[in-house]
Scaffold this motif. Structure first.
Motif, short mmCIF file in Angstrom:
data_model
loop_
_atom_site.label_atom_id
_atom_site.label_comp_id
_atom_site.label_asym_id
_atom_site.label_seq_id
_atom_site.Cartn_x
_atom_site.Cartn_y
_atom_site.Cartn_z
N PHE A 44 0.83 -1.19 0.00
CA PHE A 44 0.00 0.00 0.00
C PHE A 44 0.87 1.25 0.00
O PHE A 44 1.88 1.32 0.70
N GLY A 84 -4.41 1.66 0.55
CA GLY A 84 -4.79 0.95 1.77
C GLY A 84 -5.79 1.73 2.58
O GLY A 84 -5.93 1.54 3.79
N ASN A 403 0.80 1.33 7.56
CA ASN A 403 -0.21 0.76 6.69
C ASN A 403 -1.11 -0.22 7.40
O ASN A 403 -1.95 -0.86 6.79
#
Length: 413
Positions: A44, A84, A403
């Motif tokens: 992400f 994400g 993330n």
């Protein structure tokens, strides 16, 4: 185009037999299997997390259809997936994408309703941005003979979402008024076309000023997204509007709720205001959340207003809504056959140009739908970028652990 549909079965058989030498989907993998090209999200973050790479070709399981992909849809949601910035995303590496179209190459055991050579469009629970896709038969629909592959890739998600919000959730009827944000996007244009199928529906569209000349004929009243649209709408309709379709969230929520007439319906189907930079920002999410006027259920009761949320992909893949979506798709294909609706395609991009295409969505530069054309050759300047970071993707790496999934606060508090 009808001739294309009539000749497609024969063409497909030739493609499967003759293209094996040149098609990346027919390359033998070291283990004896076949490989295909696919867009891979390594992790992400920014655009530099995307790569076009070789991947083992899937084979259909029981009840699945194997599709040789011709085109894929690219949505703002895909940008949020890349960052994400969604609830419970799958762990990368992964192949993004939720919709595609192409030609049936084979079917699994116990799969009925489709044959090799059928031209189809399909929803996919990720993995759509690849040369070959396998997906359950419940998510696959036959294309009309006259529909092109770019149109099919622009059709499924946008028109089904627009139809269900207007007719299944908000119960659009003659004489109503609809306010839609991002009127120049794929869903916005689908909403405008579907509203035109109902007599005397007034559409208030909000879009960037540079899009106005291209979309002014599709909406009744068009406003610049950078002005105070509330006052402009009230000048035309002092009582407000019947339906609001909001893909932005944030500060627009309170404004739009105040514009609703009694018995009006506000539908949130996105949160693009949470996306401000190339990577996920918890600050942007928190800011958007705190800008939302907290909804008091007692106030809703007193004002006779309805607030709703809509996620087509959750309905399909988590909540068992396949049969309802199939009925909606049948109605939409009838409208398409009657030439009452037609998807608006902004531009076509090669798989290797996915970064540039995604940047165009990030910049809100598209009018209609962006399409990844699997057979398109990238332009020379972009071809070398499939394994390198474009200028738009040069961003700082997020700190380790940033993330991780963060708990999302409920919309109604």
């Amino acid at each position: 185009m009808a001739k294309e549909g009539a000749d497609m079965t024969e063409e497909t058989e030739c493609m499967i037999d003759k293209n094996s030498a040149k098609d990346a989907g027919s390359v033998e993998a070291p283990g004896g299997g076949k490989e295909m090209r696919a867009v891979m999200l390594a992790g992400f973050g920014g655009l530099n997390k995307l790569r076009v790479t070789k991947k083992a070709m899937p084979e259909p399981q029981d009840g699945e259809v194997k599709i040789r992909v011709k085109a894929c849809g690219l949505n703002f949601l895909d940008l949020m997936v890349r960052q994400g910035n969604i609830d419970n995303p799958p762990k990368p590496p992964l192949v993004p994408g939720f919709e595609c179209c192409g030609i049936v190459e084979s079917v699994g055991e116990k799969t009925k309703g489709f044959e090799i050579g059928d031209r189809v469009m399909a929803f996919v629970n990720y993995n759509a941005w690849a040369e070959v896709v396998c997906t359950p038969v419940d998510f696959v629909y036959k294309m009309p003979d006259e529909m092109t592959f770019p149109e099919a890739a622009a059709f499924s998600l946008n028109f089904v979402a627009a139809y269900m919000m207007l007719f299944e959730v908000a119960n659009l009827r003659e004489g109503m008024s609809v306010l839609v944000h991002s009127a120049g996007g794929g869903v916005g244009q689908a909403v405008a076309q579907l509203c035109a199928t109902v007599p005397k529906v007034t559409v208030f569209g909000i879009a960037s000023c540079f899009k106005h000349s291209a979309i002014k004929d599709s909406v009744t009243h068009l406003f610049d997204r950078n002005i105070d649209f509330m006052q402009e709408v009230k000048k035309i309709s002092p009582d407000g509007v019947d339906i609001v379709l909001d893909c932005l969230s944030g500060e627009n929520t309170g404004k739009c709720l105040s514009l609703l007439k009694p018995l009006g319906t506000y539908i949130l189907y996105g949160a693009s205001n949470t996306v401000t930079g190339e990577t996920k920002s918890f600050f942007s999410f928190a800011k958007s959340w705190w800008q939302v006027e907290k909804v008091n259920p007692i106030k809703l009761y007193e004002e006779n207003k309805v607030i709703a949320g809509f996620s087509l992909l959750n309905l399909l893949f988590k909540q068992g809504g396949c049969s309802l979506v199939k009925k909606v798709m049948d109605k939409l294909l009838c409208l398409y056959a009657q030439k009452k609706i037609r998807p608006v395609v902004d531009s076509l991009w090669a798989l290797e140009e996915v970064k540039e295409a995604m940047q165009r969505i990030h910049d809100r530069g598209n009018i209609g739908k962006l399409i990844l054309d699997v057979e398109k050759s990238p332009t020379p300047l972009m071809a070398s970028d499939s394994t390198e970071t474009s200028e738009a993707g040069e961003e700082e790496e997020e700190p380790e652990g940033d993330n991780d999934n963060k708990e999302r606060m409920p919309f109604i508090h």
